[in-house]
Design an enzyme around this catalytic site. Sequence first.
Site, PDB file in Angstrom:
ATOM      1  N   HIS A  13       0.871  -1.187   0.000  1.00 30.16           N
ATOM      2  CA  HIS A  13       0.000   0.000   0.000  1.00 30.16           C
ATOM      3  C   HIS A  13       0.898   1.224   0.000  1.00 30.16           C
ATOM      4  CE1 HIS A  13      -3.819   2.164   1.496  1.00 30.16           C
ATOM      5  NE2 HIS A  13      -2.914   3.100   1.209  1.00 30.16           N
ATOM      6  N   LEU A  16       2.578   7.286  -4.244  1.00 26.46           N
ATOM      7  CA  LEU A  16       3.735   7.909  -4.894  1.00 26.46           C
ATOM      8  C   LEU A  16       3.425   9.295  -5.440  1.00 26.46           C
ATOM      9  CD1 LEU A  16       5.334   4.907  -6.825  1.00 26.46           C
ATOM     10  CD2 LEU A  16       6.250   6.091  -4.820  1.00 26.46           C
ATOM     11  N   ASN A  41      -5.397   7.231  -6.097  1.00 21.43           N
ATOM     12  CA  ASN A  41      -6.142   8.458  -5.774  1.00 21.43           C
ATOM     13  C   ASN A  41      -5.374   9.719  -6.170  1.00 21.43           C
ATOM     14  OD1 ASN A  41      -4.329   7.838  -3.665  1.00 21.43           O
ATOM     15  ND2 ASN A  41      -5.503   9.036  -2.178  1.00 21.43           N
ATOM     16  N   LYS A  99      -9.351  -0.645  -5.974  1.00 21.03           N
ATOM     17  CA  LYS A  99      -9.415   0.015  -4.667  1.00 21.03           C
ATOM     18  C   LYS A  99     -10.778   0.649  -4.434  1.00 21.03           C
ATOM     19  CE  LYS A  99      -7.950   1.798  -0.774  1.00 21.03           C
ATOM     20  NZ  LYS A  99      -6.681   2.484  -0.522  1.00 21.03           N
ATOM     21  N   HIS A 136     -10.488   0.787   1.737  1.00 19.33           N
ATOM     22  CA  HIS A 136     -10.264   1.753   2.813  1.00 19.33           C
ATOM     23  C   HIS A 136     -11.455   1.577   3.751  1.00 19.33           C
ATOM     24  CE1 HIS A 136      -8.823   5.734   4.437  1.00 19.33           C
ATOM     25  NE2 HIS A 136      -9.992   5.572   5.042  1.00 19.33           N
ATOM     26  N   HIS A 174      -4.584  -0.946   5.770  1.00 18.10           N
ATOM     27  CA  HIS A 174      -4.218  -0.160   6.957  1.00 18.10           C
ATOM     28  C   HIS A 174      -5.183  -0.390   8.124  1.00 18.10           C
ATOM     29  CE1 HIS A 174      -7.147   2.440   5.043  1.00 18.10           C
ATOM     30  NE2 HIS A 174      -6.296   3.019   4.242  1.00 18.10           N
ATOM     31  N   ASP A 247       1.298   2.578   3.554  1.00 16.09           N
ATOM     32  CA  ASP A 247       0.449   3.758   3.373  1.00 16.09           C
ATOM     33  C   ASP A 247       1.288   5.027   3.475  1.00 16.09           C
ATOM     34  OD1 ASP A 247      -1.845   5.214   2.863  1.00 16.09           O
ATOM     35  OD2 ASP A 247      -2.601   5.119   4.915  1.00 16.09           O
ATOM     36  N   HIS A 251       3.001  14.563   1.752  1.00 17.38           N
ATOM     37  CA  HIS A 251       2.408  15.880   1.497  1.00 17.38           C
ATOM     38  C   HIS A 251       3.481  16.917   1.792  1.00 17.38           C
ATOM     39  CE1 HIS A 251      -1.818  14.617   1.119  1.00 17.38           C
ATOM     40  NE2 HIS A 251      -1.632  13.835   2.163  1.00 17.38           N
ATOM     41  N   ALA A 263      -4.102  14.593   5.561  1.00 21.59           N
ATOM     42  CA  ALA A 263      -3.820  13.343   6.266  1.00 21.59           C
ATOM     43  C   ALA A 263      -2.759  12.562   5.511  1.00 21.59           C
ATOM     44  CB  ALA A 263      -5.097  12.516   6.389  1.00 21.59           C
TER      45      ALA A 263
END
Length: 350
Positions: A13, A16, A41, A99, A136, A174, A247, A251, A263
């Site tokens: 998971h 990138l 995403n 996903k 998720h 996760h 995960d 950012h 997040a």
Amino acid sequence: MRSLTIRRPDDWHLHLRDGAMLEGVIGDTSRHFARAIIMPNLVPPVVTTADAEAYRQRILAAVPKGDRFEPLMTLYLTEQTSPDDVEEGKTTGLITAVKLYPAGATTNSHGGVRDLDKAMPVLERMAKIGLPLCVHGEVTTPEVDIFDREAVFIDTVLDPLRRRLPELKVTMEHVTTSDGIDYILSADSNLAGSITTHHLIINRNAILVGGIRPHYYCLPVAKRESHRLALRRAATSGDSRFFLGTDSAPHVDPLKECGCGCAGIYTSINTMSCLAHVFEEDEALERLEAFVSLNGPAWYGLQPNDEMITLVRRDAPVAFPAKIETGAGPVTVFDPMFPIHWDVEAAIQA
């Protein structure tokens, strides 16, 4: 134990991103990990096989010269996803999983599924062809407390889906609660879970005690200590239903250090060192290889890597940068709040 040689690990998971951020972070993964399941995403998201192939090529172009790394691509499930396109992706080997993001559950998930019934044709096709669904596992209804989202998701979404479609292979990504661990352990088949590095190390106090610390904020949010300990027991047990999915989610700092921060925690650069510490602390170093190198490939129907890596325990703490610099801006590296003595010394070619 002063050194440990294991098969080269995989990350099941990984975020990138794209563009300058992709170019800035990919080396921290490809240096240690042979493969990674890549999250879809982006903006716009990776919703078709054509999107996935284009993104795959961008990733491969960004891998540092000399690193051997295989991105395992996923599709972002929407209510308009084509079952035929999904099957084509599976047949050609391009797509490893699809996903499911409940709409609004995490970063760039606003285009996710709101009515699961509308996605059933795709899920039924996936069950038929043996393509895993990565979930998720959180509900997003406002009346549910953020710390209860995973448990409520299991009761109201995941368990009904698995009863309706028991042949569908599902990865709970996760996992953050003892509820999630217990649910996976109670299943007869077709259910496994990935666990992140940071959820093995921090609980919700890391975010809230002594001031708001945005670089420990992620989704699913870290829970109370009893849940962290349940994750530790599962990860270090050697049980084949649990494997690493970092995960790792970069950012730039201005998007974390603000009034409404993003997040995500960036762990790719020091994950293996942190995990060696965790497994040593729990007297389970001999089971680290299963968690990072063996269980994931077995679940996804792949062979373990032939290459090996060696971890060495240094006398002095290993220094990791507090931040990495990318073309998109600075990214803060996860601080486990303990000295790290384990270091990845070498990758050994098969």
